[in-house]
Design a protein around this motif. Structure first.
Motif, PDB file in Angstrom:
ATOM      1  N   GLU A  82       0.828  -1.210   0.000  1.00 59.44           N
ATOM      2  CA  GLU A  82       0.000   0.000   0.000  1.00 59.44           C
ATOM      3  C   GLU A  82       0.862   1.260   0.000  1.00 59.44           C
ATOM      4  O   GLU A  82       0.561   2.227  -0.703  1.00 59.44           O
ATOM      5  CB  GLU A  82      -0.942   0.005   1.208  1.00 59.44           C
ATOM      6  CG  GLU A  82      -1.947   1.133   1.192  1.00 59.44           C
ATOM      7  CD  GLU A  82      -2.870   1.121  -0.031  1.00 59.44           C
ATOM      8  OE1 GLU A  82      -3.189   2.225  -0.522  1.00 59.44           O
ATOM      9  OE2 GLU A  82      -3.257   0.043  -0.498  1.00 59.44           O
ATOM     10  N   LEU A  85       2.347   1.533  -3.457  1.00 66.85           N
ATOM     11  CA  LEU A  85       1.306   1.997  -4.378  1.00 66.85           C
ATOM     12  C   LEU A  85       1.143   3.514  -4.279  1.00 66.85           C
ATOM     13  O   LEU A  85       1.138   4.216  -5.301  1.00 66.85           O
ATOM     14  CB  LEU A  85      -0.016   1.299  -4.061  1.00 66.85           C
ATOM     15  CG  LEU A  85      -1.210   1.721  -4.896  1.00 66.85           C
ATOM     16  CD1 LEU A  85      -1.114   1.101  -6.275  1.00 66.85           C
ATOM     17  CD2 LEU A  85      -2.497   1.308  -4.217  1.00 66.85           C
ATOM     18  N   LEU A 143       4.843  -3.916  -6.055  1.00 67.19           N
ATOM     19  CA  LEU A 143       3.556  -4.191  -5.414  1.00 67.19           C
ATOM     20  C   LEU A 143       3.473  -5.628  -4.918  1.00 67.19           C
ATOM     21  O   LEU A 143       2.382  -6.165  -4.736  1.00 67.19           O
ATOM     22  CB  LEU A 143       2.403  -3.879  -6.377  1.00 67.19           C
ATOM     23  CG  LEU A 143       2.267  -2.406  -6.772  1.00 67.19           C
ATOM     24  CD1 LEU A 143       1.155  -2.226  -7.799  1.00 67.19           C
ATOM     25  CD2 LEU A 143       2.030  -1.538  -5.545  1.00 67.19           C
ATOM     26  N   GLU A 149      -3.322  -6.078  -8.168  1.00 67.08           N
ATOM     27  CA  GLU A 149      -2.880  -4.739  -7.754  1.00 67.08           C
ATOM     28  C   GLU A 149      -2.174  -4.028  -8.906  1.00 67.08           C
ATOM     29  O   GLU A 149      -2.379  -2.833  -9.129  1.00 67.08           O
ATOM     30  CB  GLU A 149      -1.931  -4.811  -6.557  1.00 67.08           C
ATOM     31  CG  GLU A 149      -2.623  -4.974  -5.235  1.00 67.08           C
ATOM     32  CD  GLU A 149      -3.346  -3.714  -4.787  1.00 67.08           C
ATOM     33  OE1 GLU A 149      -2.814  -2.593  -4.943  1.00 67.08           O
ATOM     34  OE2 GLU A 149      -4.457  -3.873  -4.290  1.00 67.08           O
TER      35      GLU A 149
END
Length: 174
Positions: A82, A85, A143, A149
């Protein structure tokens, strides 16, 4: 002030080519415009590159490398999918807002592939596909090699690309 070497001049030509091709595309950009932007003559331009296609390819490679490197720098030392990202999303937003020619050059490359291949020129397609795969791999590994994702990241990115290319703010897609 010393003379500018051939390698430094070559880099200037690539930067100018990215800007010119991003704006007008392969067929709409003249080598004269690139030479003028750099401040060299066309004959000098062709001492650095054999032809217009070689300049276009160098510009494509530069724009995809700049994107890939922005992602790599963004995740350097970042732990967790996360956070990676978000870091890559922020880095890309910064890249296309400060250097939109990087994105537009890549889009010109995508648009040029089919026309070049229809004329029997596979090089541009090979360069575009290889650059795309290097970017994909960088994002995918950053990722945690999560295919969903990665696909989601690129789907959102392509929406952002489209909005940026047509001059709409990034929030227009929400």
């Amino acid at each position: 002030m010393g003379r500018i070497g051939a390698q430094e001049r070559r880099e200037s030509v690539i930067r100018a080519a990215v800007a010119e091709f991003a704006r007008a595309g392969y067929h709409g950009t003249s080598t004269a415009a690139i030479a003028q932007r750099v401040g060299v003559t066309q004959p000098y331009l062709f001492r650095l590159f054999p032809d217009k296609r070689a300049i276009f390819v160098a510009a494509l490679v530069r724009s995809t490398d700049d994107t890939r490197l922005a992602f790599e720098r963004a995740v350097d030392g970042v732990e967790g999918g996360e956070r990676a990202l978000q870091a890559m999303s922020n880095a890309y937003a910064q890249l296309i807002s400060t250097r939109p020619e990087t994105l537009l050059m890549q889009m010109q490359g995508y648009a040029t592939v089919a026309a070049a291949e229809a004329q029997g020129d596979d090089l541009i397609g090979e360069v575009v596909r290889a650059g795309w795969m290097r970017i994909w791999e960088t994002v995918h590994l950053s990722l945690g090699a999560d295919a969903d994702e990665t696909a989601s990241f690129f789907a959102c990115g392509m929406l952002g690309n489209t909005l940026a290319a047509i001059g709409l703010p990034s929030g227009a897609g929400r």
